[in-house]
Design an enzyme around this catalytic site. Structure first.
Site, PDB file in Angstrom:
ATOM      1  N   LYS A  29       0.975  -1.075   0.068  1.00 28.37           N
ATOM      2  CA  LYS A  29      -0.095  -0.193   0.008  1.00 28.37           C
ATOM      3  C   LYS A  29       0.752   1.100   0.044  1.00 28.37           C
ATOM      4  O   LYS A  29       0.606   2.115  -0.870  1.00 28.37           O
ATOM      5  CB  LYS A  29      -1.030  -0.081   1.402  1.00 28.37           C
ATOM      6  CG  LYS A  29      -1.749   1.165   1.430  1.00 28.37           C
ATOM      7  CD  LYS A  29      -2.623   0.819   2.690  1.00 28.37           C
ATOM      8  CE  LYS A  29      -3.763  -0.345   2.572  1.00 28.37           C
ATOM      9  NZ  LYS A  29      -4.200  -0.566   3.905  1.00 28.37           N
ATOM     10  N   ARG A  99      -2.838   3.267   8.832  1.00 29.53           N
ATOM     11  CA  ARG A  99      -3.237   2.113   7.902  1.00 29.53           C
ATOM     12  C   ARG A  99      -1.977   1.009   7.828  1.00 29.53           C
ATOM     13  O   ARG A  99      -0.904   1.460   7.854  1.00 29.53           O
ATOM     14  CB  ARG A  99      -3.500   2.433   6.492  1.00 29.53           C
ATOM     15  CG  ARG A  99      -4.535   3.426   6.288  1.00 29.53           C
ATOM     16  CD  ARG A  99      -4.726   3.724   4.873  1.00 29.53           C
ATOM     17  NE  ARG A  99      -5.544   5.068   4.736  1.00 29.53           N
ATOM     18  CZ  ARG A  99      -6.834   4.554   4.276  1.00 29.53           C
ATOM     19  NH1 ARG A  99      -7.148   3.414   3.755  1.00 29.53           N
ATOM     20  NH2 ARG A  99      -7.817   5.563   4.471  1.00 29.53           N
ATOM     21  N   GLY A 108      -7.959  -7.000   4.728  1.00 33.51           N
ATOM     22  CA  GLY A 108      -8.837  -7.110   5.680  1.00 33.51           C
ATOM     23  C   GLY A 108      -8.023  -7.860   7.000  1.00 33.51           C
ATOM     24  O   GLY A 108      -9.028  -8.148   8.217  1.00 33.51           O
ATOM     25  N   MET A 110      -5.325  -7.142   8.732  1.00 31.91           N
ATOM     26  CA  MET A 110      -4.624  -6.317   9.888  1.00 31.91           C
ATOM     27  C   MET A 110      -5.575  -5.113   9.983  1.00 31.91           C
ATOM     28  O   MET A 110      -6.646  -4.939   9.323  1.00 31.91           O
ATOM     29  CB  MET A 110      -3.196  -6.053   9.470  1.00 31.91           C
ATOM     30  CG  MET A 110      -2.341  -7.127   9.210  1.00 31.91           C
ATOM     31  SD  MET A 110      -0.678  -6.637   8.875  1.00 31.91           S
ATOM     32  CE  MET A 110      -0.774  -6.081   7.338  1.00 31.91           C
ATOM     33  N   ARG A 343      -3.634  -1.420  -6.062  1.00 29.63           N
ATOM     34  CA  ARG A 343      -2.672  -2.780  -5.814  1.00 29.63           C
ATOM     35  C   ARG A 343      -2.998  -3.764  -7.012  1.00 29.63           C
ATOM     36  O   ARG A 343      -4.085  -3.599  -7.567  1.00 29.63           O
ATOM     37  CB  ARG A 343      -2.736  -3.453  -4.459  1.00 29.63           C
ATOM     38  CG  ARG A 343      -4.096  -3.670  -4.316  1.00 29.63           C
ATOM     39  CD  ARG A 343      -4.477  -4.344  -2.939  1.00 29.63           C
ATOM     40  NE  ARG A 343      -5.666  -4.490  -2.685  1.00 29.63           N
ATOM     41  CZ  ARG A 343      -6.412  -4.504  -1.610  1.00 29.63           C
ATOM     42  NH1 ARG A 343      -5.531  -4.529  -0.417  1.00 29.63           N
ATOM     43  NH2 ARG A 343      -7.615  -4.947  -0.934  1.00 29.63           N
ATOM     44  N   HIS A 464      -1.146 -44.970  -3.344  1.00 29.62           N
ATOM     45  CA  HIS A 464      -1.910 -45.249  -4.471  1.00 29.62           C
ATOM     46  C   HIS A 464      -3.170 -44.907  -4.490  1.00 29.62           C
ATOM     47  O   HIS A 464      -3.878 -44.519  -5.520  1.00 29.62           O
ATOM     48  CB  HIS A 464      -1.596 -46.860  -4.832  1.00 29.62           C
ATOM     49  CG  HIS A 464      -0.077 -47.136  -5.219  1.00 29.62           C
ATOM     50  ND1 HIS A 464       0.465 -48.211  -4.846  1.00 29.62           N
ATOM     51  CD2 HIS A 464       0.610 -46.539  -6.158  1.00 29.62           C
ATOM     52  CE1 HIS A 464       1.709 -48.262  -5.505  1.00 29.62           C
ATOM     53  NE2 HIS A 464       1.726 -47.247  -6.213  1.00 29.62           N
ATOM     54  N   SER A 813      13.026 -44.281 -16.558  1.00 22.30           N
ATOM     55  CA  SER A 813      11.867 -43.197 -15.974  1.00 22.30           C
ATOM     56  C   SER A 813      12.019 -43.123 -14.606  1.00 22.30           C
ATOM     57  O   SER A 813      12.154 -43.880 -13.790  1.00 22.30           O
ATOM     58  CB  SER A 813      10.652 -43.748 -16.582  1.00 22.30           C
ATOM     59  OG  SER A 813       9.705 -43.155 -15.977  1.00 22.30           O
ATOM     60  N   CYS A 881       8.033 -40.011 -13.955  1.00 23.16           N
ATOM     61  CA  CYS A 881       6.667 -40.274 -13.852  1.00 23.16           C
ATOM     62  C   CYS A 881       6.206 -40.311 -12.417  1.00 23.16           C
ATOM     63  O   CYS A 881       4.820 -40.629 -12.442  1.00 23.16           O
ATOM     64  CB  CYS A 881       6.514 -41.377 -14.421  1.00 23.16           C
ATOM     65  SG  CYS A 881       7.194 -42.783 -13.952  1.00 23.16           S
ATOM     66  N   TYR A 901      11.499 -35.529 -21.058  1.00 28.48           N
ATOM     67  CA  TYR A 901       9.791 -35.360 -20.735  1.00 28.48           C
ATOM     68  C   TYR A 901       9.460 -35.413 -19.187  1.00 28.48           C
ATOM     69  O   TYR A 901      10.426 -36.441 -18.465  1.00 28.48           O
ATOM     70  CB  TYR A 901       8.889 -36.243 -21.367  1.00 28.48           C
ATOM     71  CG  TYR A 901       9.119 -37.545 -21.015  1.00 28.48           C
ATOM     72  CD1 TYR A 901       8.223 -38.263 -20.004  1.00 28.48           C
ATOM     73  CD2 TYR A 901      10.047 -38.727 -21.346  1.00 28.48           C
ATOM     74  CE1 TYR A 901       8.439 -39.450 -19.375  1.00 28.48           C
ATOM     75  CE2 TYR A 901      10.006 -39.812 -21.167  1.00 28.48           C
ATOM     76  CZ  TYR A 901       9.426 -40.417 -20.088  1.00 28.48           C
ATOM     77  OH  TYR A 901       9.267 -41.543 -19.611  1.00 28.48           O
TER      78      TYR A 901
HETATM   79  C1  PEP Z   1       7.097 -43.983  -8.423  1.00 24.33           C
HETATM   80  O1  PEP Z   1       7.643 -44.506  -7.521  1.00 24.33           O
HETATM   81  O2  PEP Z   1       7.381 -42.736  -8.602  1.00 24.33           O
HETATM   82  C2  PEP Z   1       6.058 -44.429  -9.301  1.00 24.33           C
HETATM   83  C3  PEP Z   1       5.761 -43.525 -10.335  1.00 24.33           C
HETATM   84  O3  PEP Z   1       5.676 -45.517  -9.068  1.00 24.33           O
HETATM   85  P1  PEP Z   1       4.280 -45.914  -8.076  1.00 24.33           P
HETATM   86  O4  PEP Z   1       3.926 -44.444  -7.472  1.00 24.33           O
HETATM   87  O5  PEP Z   1       3.364 -46.562  -8.772  1.00 24.33           O
HETATM   88  O6  PEP Z   1       5.062 -46.538  -7.108  1.00 24.33           O
END
Ligand code: PEP
Ligand code: MG
Length: 929
Positions: A29, A99, A108, A110, A343, A464, A813, A881, A901
């Protein structure tokens, strides 16, 4: 006055001395008021006490630093001379507002005090000066109420009845309809009430008022609501607030005065139109307090057209200057416009995206800036339901029941059901259901899919169950250990409150909060959201990382494709087993696998393939061996069907199919349930001894497979090596699906992935045996499939020996869920509920390593594995992954590591695309520097 030691640097800045870059020091402010003063906009004169003074106030046991008092006097002097008024004078009084304003906006949360510098005598003088006794006494009344509330901690509800009774007696409905005499009487009643509640009076001396007000505003940094707000938004508790002291302008001087707020664009939709509210004849807190209903800003265009024109022109000037959507407060004093604040406006994710894209197309910002303005998480929020209103109000927070780990984003509200069957039944009746379970198991899957939200007491964000809900876009909170579920009574208790089955709760899977109330949720409407598509189109042109999805079914794969996935980075085949119709076959397969394997080794060794079951002798008919092969056959059939579906949807994009990685406990019936069933059978009349023996067999088998640490046990490739027919069946299903599709003219790119390896030898043996199966299928079909064979790197040993492993793997992966679990030695199912949250709150760890990658430890293993892997095999395909694939900060790290990726659940694909683009932009900014 007691003072703390002097601070280095300036304690107070006049508006002319600061600018917008100094928000850390002067608060948002304060620094914006400075900037507006520089731009020549009509800001009432004032000055700002820095956040450093606030920090020093707390660190020195709540004393003001030396020199502050002198600075305040000097600056008030300057205000006096610029306005030709005098602080504390009764003939020509100067009143100020005090202020709060931190570096980060906390609307809001303070305190702020208006009309400071007034007492009985000054009020009389002000009445004369304004030529408006009503406005002067009204200002005094308001001051007493706010000052008493903020400084003397007299609750607001002490004043409401006094004002309400006075209005009833005067037979008026609005504050401004009270006469000066009636206001005077109210003032006397207020003073008495203050004395009664606080044991003291509001000081008459304006300088004492100023000092006490500054300190109280500093202290308001630490009100419970402000602390809670900072916790909620992850804002540091150490920043402190600045204090802006500004000369008062009056919106309550009659019909040509008023006060209001406006947004330069609609903060809900992002639409380009000035939107605001206005209250004639009122002061600032009337708009915020909600006692009077403000009028739409557009009405100002008719009542005061010139002010309206001036105001909208200034709004555009400010938006152009800040190059962002502004939230502006203004006051009109007898036809004269003043700006009190500007702001960057808080906005919904939808508005954030639309405004950023529009601004880029208008040329106000660049496309790159538009990409950098949106938080990746905001895109995920756009795809899931959200609460229709923000739940950070005190009232909503009162209904807060418990807090768990945020496992799958989105808001859900529904009746509590404690078992999957009840959830399905209630959903069939059209109820929105929240499934609440101590923990979830595959058995619950039909309940999960029937529910709008899931709450579990145990299990982590990478457990899971959480992974399944995330994949389906169902909001989910896990590890909510404050909740205790009593399945027998049909209720849950949390923090002293009890919730019975059928009562409403709401949960926010993005924050982990659970509320004992029904809150309205809204579904995203994205079909027409052109700006979202435009932004992601820009992101795709900039990013280098591929963004793939974790998808287990053809439906998930279709969803992932529509959200922009370029491949499937992980198909968890065991998730295909979760269907209640399939689960029995899978259980049969797993329970009978040890016996079948013993038989296979004794009789024909590795040569016995599943389809040889017809050759099984009479001896093994109806035995575990037969049961195993029958189940295996069933599983092969549905897996072939599912693989065909997924590969067809993805066409010539890569699809990584992971072979079975079932921590056995997730697929076995629970021991308690089996024993209970057994007891029931034994006590039931007419049950044959054969039926009982069968159940006893099942209990014995289940017991023999049970492990103390299933996550560290007979999982992944170890299961595959112990029971070769299972992986062989899966590879056969993948290849059968592939050759079938190729024959139909559909291109496919399957990649077979082995989970959880720790040593190259596991990979070497599995590759050898499974390649033989793949070759056999291709040969028989007379079709070649271009497939790859690779592995997950998800154990520290695999990461450390990655160079060797790469010799026999076409791709890696990184399974960062298990890699995190095993690097930390923290159970991914338990850590969040047991200690991880307090670890983070207490600063032992900076963040939840299961949500955002631990770059220092786990990241180092990944760095090593990439280098060693690429050295051994330059063409190695590299991806990740684990659940970190959808987290912005982690995606940036994977980009820097040079992965090909990231793969994440379908609903996080847009967020990952944006995060990947932001990482690429950050990199080019670094190279340009
Ligand atoms: C992992 O362990 O990162 C994975 C992708 O396998 P999961 O979560 O199925 O064990
Ligand atoms: Mg894993």
């Amino acid at each position: 006055m007691a003072t703390a030691p002097p601070l280095v640097g300036k304690l107070v800045y006049r508006f002319e001395e600061g600018d917008a870059t100094q928000s850390e020091l002067l608060g948002g402010k304060g620094s914006n008021l400075c900037e507006m003063a520089h731009l020549g906009l009509p800001v009432p004169p004032g000055f700002v006490i820095t956040t450093q003074v606030c920090q020093s106030y707390f660190s020195s046991g709540q004393t003001l630093p030396e020199g502050l008092w002198e600075s305040l006097r000097e600056n008030i002097d300057l205000l006096e001379s610029s306005l030709a008024r005098e602080f504390g004078s009764s003939s020509n009084p100067l009143l100020v507002s005090v202020r709060s304003g931190a570096a980060v906006s906390m609307p809001g949360m303070m305190d702020t005090i208006l009309n400071l510098g007034i007492n009985d005598e000054i009020a009389e003088g002000l009445a004369r000066l304004m030529d408006n006794p009503r406005a002067a006494y009204d200002a005094y009344r308001r001051f007493l109420q706010i000052y008493a509330g903020v400084v003397l901690e007299v609750p607001n509800d002490v004043f409401e009845p006094i004002l309400g009774d006075a209005k009833t007696r005067a037979q008026v409905s609005q504050d401004h309809q009270l006469s000066p005499e009636q206001l005077r009487a109210i003032i006397e009643d207020y003073k008495e009430a203050i004395r009664r509640h606080s044991g003291r009076d509001v000081p008459e001396d304006p300088w004492t008022q100023l000092k006490e007000a500054v300190e109280a505003v500093f202290r308001s940094w630490n009100t419970p609501r402000a602390i809670h707000y900072r916790d909620y938004y992850g804002i540091s508790q150490d920043l402190g607030t600045a204090v802006t002291v500004m000369s008062m302008v009056y919106g309550n001087l009659g019909d040509t005065s008023g006060t209001g707020v406006l947004f330069t664009r609609d903060p809900s939709s992002g639409k380009k139109e000035v939107l605001g509210e206005y209250l004639p004849n009122a002061q600032g807190e009337d708009v915020v307090a909600g006692g009077r209903t403000p009028r739409p800003l557009a009405e100002l265009a008719t009542s005061m057209p010139q002010v309206y024109r001036q105001l909208t022109a200034m709004a555009h000037q400010l938006e152009n200057h800040y190059r962002d959507l502004q939230d502006i407060e203004f006051t009109v004093e007898e036809g004269r416009l003043f700006l009190l604040q500007t702001r960057n406006a808080k906005r919904t994710p939808m508005a954030a995206v639309k405004a950023a894209v529009d601004m880029a197309e208008e040329g106000l910002i660049t496309r790159q800036e538009a990409l950098l303005r949106i938080k990746p998480d905001e895109l995920s929020q756009l795809l899931v339901p959200k609460f229709a209103e923000a739940l950070d109000s005190a009232e909503a927070q009162d209904s807060l029941l418990a807090r768990g780990a945020p496992a799958s984003p989105g808001a859900a509200s529904g009746i509590v059901c404690f078992d999957a069957e009840a959830a399905v039944a209630a959903a069939l009746q059209g109820e929105a259901v929240i499934l609440v379970r101590p923990e979830t198991k595959p058995d619950d899957i039909h309940g999960i899919t029937a529910s709008v939200g899931v709450l579990t007491c145990r299990g982590g964000v990478t457990s899971h169950a959480a992974v399944v809900t995330r994949g389906m876009g169902i909001p989910c909170v896990v590890s909510c250990e404050e909740v205790w579920v009593d399945l027998e009574q049909g209720c849950l208790t949390a923090n002293g409150k009890t919730v019975w089955a059928g009562e409403y709760i709401s949960l926010d899977g993005g924050t982990g909060e659970v509320f004992h109330a029904a809150y309205k949720t809204e579904l995203p409407e994205l079909d027409e959201f052109e700006e979202g598509k435009t932004l992601l189109g820009w992101a795709d042109r900039v990013k280098r990382l591929g963004v793939w999805a974790n998808a287990d079914t053809p439906q998930d794969a279709t969803q992932a494709l529509s959200l922009g996935a370029e491949g499937i980075g992980l198909c968890r085949t065991e998730h295909m087993f979760l269907d209640p119709e399939r689960l029995p076959a899978v259980r049969q397969m797993l329970l009978n696998a040890p016996a079948a394997e013993e038989w296979r080794r004794d009789n024909s060794g590795a040569g016995m393939a599943p389809k040889d079951q017809d050759q099984l002798g009479e001896l093994v008919r109806k035995s575990p061996v037969r049961k195993f092969y029958e189940a295996l056959d069933q599983v092969r059939r549905f897996q072939t069907e599912d693989f065909t579906g997924i590969l067809r949807v993805m066409g010539n994009r890569p699809v990584i199919i992971r072979l079975l990685d079932a921590p056995l406990h997730e697929f076995l019936p629970s021991q308690e349930e089996l024993l209970a069933e057994l007891e029931e059978l034994r006590s039931k009349p007419g049950v044959s001894s054969g039926q009982i023996a069968e159940k006893e067999d099942l209990a014995r088998l289940a017991d023999s497979l049970r492990e103390a640490n299933p996550m560290l046990g007979h999982r992944g490739c170890r299961l595959g090596l112990s029971f070769p027919p299972i992986y062989q069946m899966q590879v056969e299903a993948i290849m059968t699906a592939s050759v079938g599709l190729i024959k139909q003219g559909c291109p496919v790119q399957p990649e077979i992935m082995i989970p959880l390896i720790v040593d190259v030898e596991e990979m070497r043996r599995l590759r050898r045996d499974l390649t033989a199966v793949a070759e056999a299928v291709q040969q028989e079909a007379g079709v070649r499939v271009a497939y790859k064979f690779g592995t997950m790197i998800e154990t520290p040993r695999a990461a450390l020996t990655a160079g060797k492993i790469a010799e026999v793997a076409d791709f890696f992966s990184f399974g960062t869920n298990d890699l995190t679990q095993l690097t930390f030695g923290f159970s991914r199912d338990d850590a969040e509920g047991k200690f991880l949250r307090s670890y983070i709150q207490e600063g032992i760890l900076p963040a939840d390593p299961f949500s955002t990658l631990d770059q220092e430890g786990v990241g180092d293993l990944i760095r090593h594995a990439i280098a060693a892997g690429r050295e051994a095999r330059p063409s190695l395909e590299l991806g990740i992954c684990g659940e970190h694939g959808g987290d912005g900060a982690s995606v940036a790290f994977f980009h820097r590591m040079g992965l090909d990726y990231v793969s994440c659940s379908p609903y996080r694909v847009p967020a990952a695309r944006l995060a990947a683009a932001q990482a690429a932009l950050a990199e080019s900014a670094e190279t340009a520097d």
